[in-house]
Design a protein around this motif. Structure first.
Motif, short mmCIF file in Angstrom:
data_model
loop_
_atom_site.label_atom_id
_atom_site.label_comp_id
_atom_site.label_asym_id
_atom_site.label_seq_id
_atom_site.Cartn_x
_atom_site.Cartn_y
_atom_site.Cartn_z
N ARG A 47 0.81 -1.22 0.00
CA ARG A 47 0.00 0.00 0.00
C ARG A 47 0.84 1.28 0.00
O ARG A 47 0.29 2.38 -0.11
CB ARG A 47 -1.00 0.00 1.15
N PHE A 48 2.16 1.13 0.10
CA PHE A 48 3.02 2.30 -0.02
C PHE A 48 3.60 2.44 -1.43
O PHE A 48 4.43 3.32 -1.66
CB PHE A 48 4.13 2.25 1.02
N ALA A 49 3.17 1.55 -2.34
CA ALA A 49 3.57 1.72 -3.74
C ALA A 49 3.08 3.09 -4.21
O ALA A 49 1.99 3.53 -3.87
CB ALA A 49 2.96 0.61 -4.59
N ASP A 50 3.91 3.78 -4.97
CA ASP A 50 3.63 5.14 -5.46
C ASP A 50 3.77 6.19 -4.36
O ASP A 50 3.53 7.38 -4.62
CB ASP A 50 2.23 5.26 -6.09
N VAL A 51 4.12 5.79 -3.15
CA VAL A 51 4.36 6.76 -2.06
C VAL A 51 5.84 6.80 -1.71
O VAL A 51 6.42 7.86 -1.53
CB VAL A 51 3.52 6.40 -0.81
N CYS A 52 6.45 5.61 -1.61
CA CYS A 52 7.86 5.52 -1.23
C CYS A 52 8.60 4.57 -2.15
O CYS A 52 8.10 3.47 -2.42
CB CYS A 52 7.97 5.04 0.23
N PRO A 53 9.77 4.92 -2.64
CA PRO A 53 10.55 4.00 -3.46
C PRO A 53 10.93 2.76 -2.67
O PRO A 53 11.25 2.84 -1.48
CB PRO A 53 11.80 4.82 -3.84
N MET A 54 10.90 1.59 -3.33
CA MET A 54 11.28 0.36 -2.66
C MET A 54 12.70 0.43 -2.12
O MET A 54 13.01 -0.13 -1.07
CB MET A 54 11.13 -0.83 -3.61
N ALA A 55 13.56 1.14 -2.81
CA ALA A 55 14.96 1.26 -2.37
C ALA A 55 15.07 2.02 -1.05
O ALA A 55 16.11 1.96 -0.38
CB ALA A 55 15.79 1.96 -3.44
#
Length: 353
Positions: A47-55
């Motif tokens: 649910r944090f996709a598009d909010v915080c980069p996976m890196a």
């Protein structure tokens, strides 16, 4: 997405919740109680996709769970899976990861979230996160989310907000008047009527410089431990240093150590279908019910003459239930739980022990 945004997932919890599906070797953040094919920690990350980069995603967990974190979240950098050598509650956890992030990016804007909650309205959740991050990027304050209460819940702590005036920078954000412990039923009913009380979800948003300074002021015995380790963060010596010094931290929550003492503390009242998911019964409240109030999670579950039950069986077995009212039926591997909803926590603990 802003490359200065960092996400911290706290995933060190243990316990008997959701037995028999969860165990001390695989606690609830690593299981799939919704039956959707994703575990709670995977849904948290999703649910944090598009909010915080996976890196820029971090997980703080115990050494015992580090491998399962890597298995379930393989795209997170291995160096961002921080291993606590012992349990010391959320203040040392947040202090460690905050100094670790500061060493990598002193401009970081950080979200800290538990790993085992659910959110039903993910789009609204993302909107709230973006507003919150914009606020903490400019304001020298710590922000927490307050969930709009839907019932006089006694299992959550509460946040009392000053609703008389919104913050100038964000019309949906208010100053915190007080944090309240888990109430009894009578007190919870009063909170609901007053409209200024919100459930404490344990989700925090802050700029790294803000939280580091707050820890220096309000929890110096913790901050001094991690500040002295700045030269070893990101090196081969980090884990050995953490193993040596982390146990020296007092066991205290971030709420007690910082939030209840600091002046610049704010709350964002929000509503996006949040639940702490403490029991099978709380899961039942979040899922679609049939006309008799039953919830069935599994490929072949049939209920007759039953009401207000949750049946959870993800295996291939056909499950037939007749004549039950207010029961939990949960199956996993070679274990089966059948108990009244109001006895779930007691029975699960006895069974897990």
């Amino acid at each position: 997405m802003d490359n200065n945004t960092h996400l911290v997932i706290m995933a060190g919890g243990i316990g008997s919740r959701f037995w028999p599906m969860s165990t001390p070797h695989k606690p609830k953040q690593f299981i799939d109680p919704l039956g959707c094919g994703r575990t709670l920690i995977q849904l948290t990350c999703d649910r944090f996709a598009d909010v915080c980069p996976m890196a820029n995603t971090w997980v703080v967990t115990s050494d015992a769970y580090a491998d399962i974190v890597h298995q379930q979240l393989p795209d997170i950098p291995v160096s961002h899976i921080l291993r606590e050598p012992c349990r010391r509650n959320t203040a040392p956890c947040i202090a460690y990861v905050s100094w670790r992030i500061k060493a990598e990016n002193p401009k970081a804007n950080i979200i800290v979230t538990p790993s085992d909650h659910i959110v039903m309205d993910v789009q609204e959740f993302k909107r709230v996160m973006r507003v919150a991050l914009a606020f903490t990027a400019e304001a020298d304050g710590i922000l927490t989310l307050g969930m709009q209460p839907t019932r006089p819940e006694t299992g959550y702590g509460y946040i009392q907000a000053d609703l008389s005036a919104a913050c100038v920078r964000a019309k949906e954000i208010y100053r915190v008047d007080a944090f309240r412990e888990k109430p009894n039923v009578e007190t919870a009913e009063k909170y609901i009527k007053q409209k200024s009380y919100f459930w404490n979800a344990g989700i925090f948003i802050f700029h790294v410089s803000t939280v580091v300074n707050a820890l220096r002021v309000y929890a110096p015995e913790i901050s001094s431990i991690f500040e002295q380790l700045l030269p070893v963060y990101g090196t081969a010596d980090e884990q050995a240093a953490i193993n040596q010094h982390f146990p020296k931290c007092p066991s205290i929550s971030f709420d007690y150590a910082v939030m209840e003492k600091a002046d610049e503390v704010f709350v964002f009242p929000a509503s996006f279908g949040w639940s702490d998911l403490g029991t099978w019964g709380s899961l039942q409240e979040q899922l679609t019910k049939d006309n008799n109030g039953n919830v069935a999670v599994g490929p072949d579950i049939r209920l007759y003459d039953s009401s207000d039950c949750i049946i959870h069986a993800l295996g291939e077995k056909r499950v037939v239930v007749q004549g039950l009212n207010g029961y939990v039926v949960a199956e996993h591997d070679n274990s089966l739980l059948i108990c009244r909803r109001d006895q779930e926590q007691r029975i699960s603990k006895l069974a897990a022990d």
